[in-house]
Design a protein around this motif. Structure first.
Motif: not given
Lengths: 381, 136
Positions: A172, A174-175, A182, A211, A214, A218-219, A225, A228, A231, A362-363
């Protein structure tokens, strides 16, 4: 030898040192030094036997460290005489390291840091970068974690639940840095599945794969963002979806349900729908009921209200939401969504604004602000 | 883990608890003791793996804004009597909000005249996370 193959070897190498009599803390430091040396020299001069190379270099580092402490001289002489163990024990060693690094005496942040270093084979610098703290701070966090578990015996039975939770936290995160956490979480969870064959480990792996599949959709290119429902499903990674569904089905067939399997089942139903209108919301709502039974987590109840809203209409969704404590995260965002579906645009806009105000990411904040702005513009005509 | 900003204000914020002279009226030993204490505090946070950064700011600041197409930026100030004046900050990375409050409370006990705590108000602000989400 690529970097992830190199890192696959790290926990087994630490295991060898520990089995030869090294204490975990010193062994792990020695392996980290060997890892740094490997990263520097292997690209030019790859070894014929990567694991043997790592064991030799790490063992030498350990002996040097042990020698520098005269109190350890006696033990050093003893352990140096022991023969190296066979590789059949590697898997056991590695699993024990997972248990140790996720020991319940550690805070989640310490367990995450120690897991990424001692079983993930990441350098302290990489972990510090991923978590946006100075390298010295991360080094201290890791050495404190090692002191905390110093008295734990490596062959003590461990708890898979805490291991899976740590891996879930890593996923979670992220990256943000050079290392994709991830993907790192997926790599480590695959290892746990291979070693334990536990249904919930498979459930977590399936959840991560579904997850991860996707992510590209997703962005937007600018980082905004994309929910779903909006997308571009052609950008979902079908290879990861196929694998995730297969892993999940094998786990579900064994009829020992757990929360990761249920979350993965929900993700699989979304992945299965060619368009958003073909989503099987009735079945998703049923899985949410199952998840509420298993976890009784208020955030799950909030998400369940979305599924109920889609399956039975916005009024039913709002009724489901009314059973939840309004202070729960995402409550305002979900209420805004359901109010808009119910045609209450002014309330929906206000609730989106409330949700943006309370957002911690923030996103997400930007996305919720955009939703409120969209409704305000629609009301102005 | 969550990051928090502990903001030190020269002015602004709730009314001070203790009536303390400005630092340039302390004895040199009291000033030294205060500075050493602050350094030790940051060092302890490094050891607990919770330190991210600390910075002090000069009190004199300038306001700057866009000047319009083809024009230089517009500046204003410095203002000697700004209501809210930020002195510096400490950023920590901690497990819980409770721990952040604990750190801020301890940080506010920095010694002043006579070695007594100065009871300084610190403003605690959570950072927003900035990673791309992995789930919807």
């Amino acid at each position: 030898v690529n970097e992830s193959l190199l890192r696959d070897l790290i926990p087994a190498v630490t295991g060898v040192l520990v089995r030869r009599g090294a204490d975990f803390g010193t062994a792990e430091d020695a392996v980290q030094e060997a890892l740094l040396r490997a990263l520097a020299t292997w690209p030019r001069d790859p070894p014929a036997d990567p694991k043997g190379w790592l064991v030799t270099v790490a063992w030498r580092k350990f002996v040097d460290a042990a020698r520098s402490e005269s109190a350890r001289q006696a033990r050093e002489a003893r352990v140096e005489a022991e023969p190296p163990p066979g590789s059949a024990e590697d898997a056991d060693d590695t699993l024990r390291l997972y248990f140790l690094c996720a020991h319940p005496s550690l805070s989640p942040a310490s367990a995450v840091a120690l897991t990424l270093r001692a079983v993930g084979g990441l350098t302290t610098r990489q972990i510090a970068e991923a978590y946006l703290v100075p390298e010295a701070t991360m080094a201290q966090r890791i050495s404190r974690a090692k002191r905390t578990v110093a008295a734990v015996r490596l062959d003590e039975p461990g708890d898979l639940v805490t291991v899976l939770h740590v891996l879930y936290l890593v996923f979670n995160e992220g990256y943000s840095g050079e290392v994709d956490l991830a993907d790192e979480a997926i790599r480590l969870t695959r290892q746990v599945v291979a070693m334990t064959d536990a249904e919930e480990a498979s459930g977590l792996l399936a959840l991560m794969l579904l997850h991860r599949a996707r992510r590209a959709a997703r962005t937007t290119a600018e980082g905004a963002l994309v929910p779903l429902a909006e997308q571009d499903r052609s950008r979902w990674d079908t290879g990861l979806i196929t694998e995730g569904v297969a892993v999940l089905q094998a786990a579900l067939a064994r009829d020992r349900l757990g929360e990761y399997q249920v979350q993965a089942a929900i993700a699989a139903l979304h992945a299965d729908a060619p368009t958003v209108d073909e989503t099987d919301w009735v079945q998703i709502a049923e899985w949410y009921d199952e998840l509420v039974r298993l976890t009784d987590n208020p955030v799950v109840r909030v998400n369940r209200a979305v599924a109920v809203g889609e399956a039975d209409g916005p009024q039913a969704g709002l009724a489901a939401l009314a059973e939840v404590d309004p202070s729960v995260a995402r409550y305002a965002a979900v209420e805004a969504y359901l109010r808009e579906r119910a045609g209450e645009l002014a309330v929906a806009a206000q609730r989106y604004a409330d949700a943006a105000h309370a957002a911690t990411n923030r996103a997400e904040r930007d996305h919720l602000t955009r939703q409120a702005a969209r409704l305000h513009a629609a009301m102005r005509g | 883990m969550a990051k928090y900003l502990l903001l030190k204000h020269y002015r602004g914020g709730p009314a001070p608890v203790a009536d303390i002279d400005p630092m340039d009226h302390w004895t040199p030993e009291e000033v030294d003791a205060h500075i050493r204490w602050m350094g030790d505090f940051a060092e302890r946070l490094r050891e607990t793996g919770e330190f991210v950064s600390d910075q002090a700011l000069s009190p004199e600041g300038t306001f700057v804004r866009y000047g319009g197409e083809g024009r230089p930026p517009v500046t204003d100030g410095p203002f000697a009597e700004t209501k809210d004046l930020i002195a510096g900050w400490l950023i920590i990375d901690v497990d819980t909000y409770e721990r952040a409050v604990e750190v801020a409370g301890a940080y506010s006990a920095a010694p002043g005249p006579g070695g007594k705590p100065i009871y300084e108000w610190l403003e605690l602000r959570p950072f927003m996370t900035d990673t791309s989400p992995t789930t919807e």
